[in-house]
Design a protein around this motif. Structure first.
Motif, short mmCIF file in Angstrom:
data_model
loop_
_atom_site.label_atom_id
_atom_site.label_comp_id
_atom_site.label_asym_id
_atom_site.label_seq_id
_atom_site.Cartn_x
_atom_site.Cartn_y
_atom_site.Cartn_z
N GLU A 12 53.81 77.99 12.22
CA GLU A 12 52.48 78.60 12.32
C GLU A 12 52.22 79.09 13.75
N LEU A 13 52.63 78.29 14.72
CA LEU A 13 52.45 78.65 16.13
C LEU A 13 53.22 79.92 16.47
N ALA A 14 54.44 80.04 16.00
CA ALA A 14 55.24 81.24 16.26
C ALA A 14 54.59 82.47 15.62
N ARG A 15 54.07 82.30 14.40
CA ARG A 15 53.40 83.41 13.73
C ARG A 15 52.15 83.84 14.48
N LEU A 16 51.38 82.86 14.96
CA LEU A 16 50.16 83.18 15.69
C LEU A 16 50.47 83.85 17.02
N ARG A 21 50.46 88.81 20.24
CA ARG A 21 51.16 89.88 20.97
C ARG A 21 50.90 91.24 20.33
N ASP A 22 50.91 91.27 19.00
CA ASP A 22 50.65 92.52 18.28
C ASP A 22 49.23 93.03 18.56
N LEU A 23 48.27 92.12 18.57
CA LEU A 23 46.89 92.50 18.87
C LEU A 23 46.78 93.00 20.31
N ASP A 24 47.48 92.36 21.21
CA ASP A 24 47.48 92.79 22.61
C ASP A 24 47.99 94.23 22.73
N ALA A 25 49.06 94.53 22.01
CA ALA A 25 49.62 95.89 22.03
C ALA A 25 48.64 96.88 21.39
N ALA A 26 48.00 96.48 20.30
CA ALA A 26 47.03 97.36 19.64
C ALA A 26 45.83 97.63 20.53
N LYS A 46 37.90 90.12 19.61
CA LYS A 46 37.35 88.89 19.04
C LYS A 46 38.43 88.16 18.24
N ARG A 47 39.19 88.90 17.45
CA ARG A 47 40.28 88.30 16.67
C ARG A 47 41.31 87.66 17.61
N LYS A 48 41.60 88.33 18.71
CA LYS A 48 42.56 87.82 19.68
C LYS A 48 42.07 86.50 20.28
N LEU A 49 40.78 86.42 20.58
CA LEU A 49 40.22 85.17 21.11
C LEU A 49 40.29 84.04 20.08
N LEU A 50 40.01 84.37 18.82
CA LEU A 50 40.10 83.35 17.77
C LEU A 50 41.54 82.85 17.63
N LEU A 51 42.49 83.77 17.73
CA LEU A 51 43.91 83.37 17.68
C LEU A 51 44.25 82.46 18.85
N ARG A 52 43.74 82.80 20.02
CA ARG A 52 44.02 82.00 21.22
C ARG A 52 43.51 80.57 21.02
N ASP A 53 42.32 80.45 20.46
CA ASP A 53 41.76 79.12 20.20
C ASP A 53 42.61 78.35 19.19
N ARG A 54 43.04 79.02 18.14
CA ARG A 54 43.88 78.38 17.12
C ARG A 54 45.23 77.96 17.72
N ILE A 55 45.80 78.81 18.56
CA ILE A 55 47.07 78.48 19.23
C ILE A 55 46.90 77.24 20.10
N ALA A 56 45.81 77.18 20.85
CA ALA A 56 45.56 76.03 21.72
C ALA A 56 45.40 74.76 20.88
N PHE A 57 44.70 74.87 19.74
CA PHE A 57 44.50 73.71 18.87
C PHE A 57 45.84 73.20 18.34
N ILE A 58 46.69 74.10 17.87
CA ILE A 58 47.99 73.69 17.32
C ILE A 58 48.88 73.11 18.42
N GLU A 59 48.85 73.71 19.60
CA GLU A 59 49.64 73.17 20.70
C GLU A 59 49.20 71.76 21.05
N ASP A 60 47.89 71.50 20.98
CA ASP A 60 47.39 70.14 21.22
C ASP A 60 47.86 69.17 20.13
N GLN A 61 47.96 69.65 18.89
CA GLN A 61 48.43 68.81 17.80
C GLN A 61 49.91 68.45 17.97
#
Length: 68
Positions: A12-16, A21-26, A46-61
């Motif tokens: 999931e982390l790799a997908r996020l 990265r795709d959103l950053d390019a877009a 906004k979507r990019k920020l939500l992804l960043r939060d989800r990435i941080a949550f998974i990394e903490d897990q």
């Protein structure tokens, strides 16, 4: 956490990360356009920020708690 759970989180982390990265390019491509769609740009950011939060949550897990 079992090994299977850890593998699922890593996947999931790799997908996020890829989607981030795709959103950053877009967003960058939209900035470069002569007349950027500001509403679309705002939604992508906004979507990019939500992804960043989800990435941080998974990394903490994934990272084990260290008790000092």
């Amino acid at each position: 956490m079992t090994n299977e759970d850890a593998r699922e989180l890593e996947s999931e982390l790799a997908r996020l990360h890829q989607e981030h990265r795709d959103l950053d390019a877009a967003i960058d491509a939209l900035h470069q356009s002569p007349a950027p769609d500001l509403l679309r740009l705002q939604r992508l950011k906004k979507r990019k920020l939500l992804l960043r939060d989800r990435i941080a949550f998974i990394e903490d897990q994934i990272t084990p708690d260290i008790i000092a």
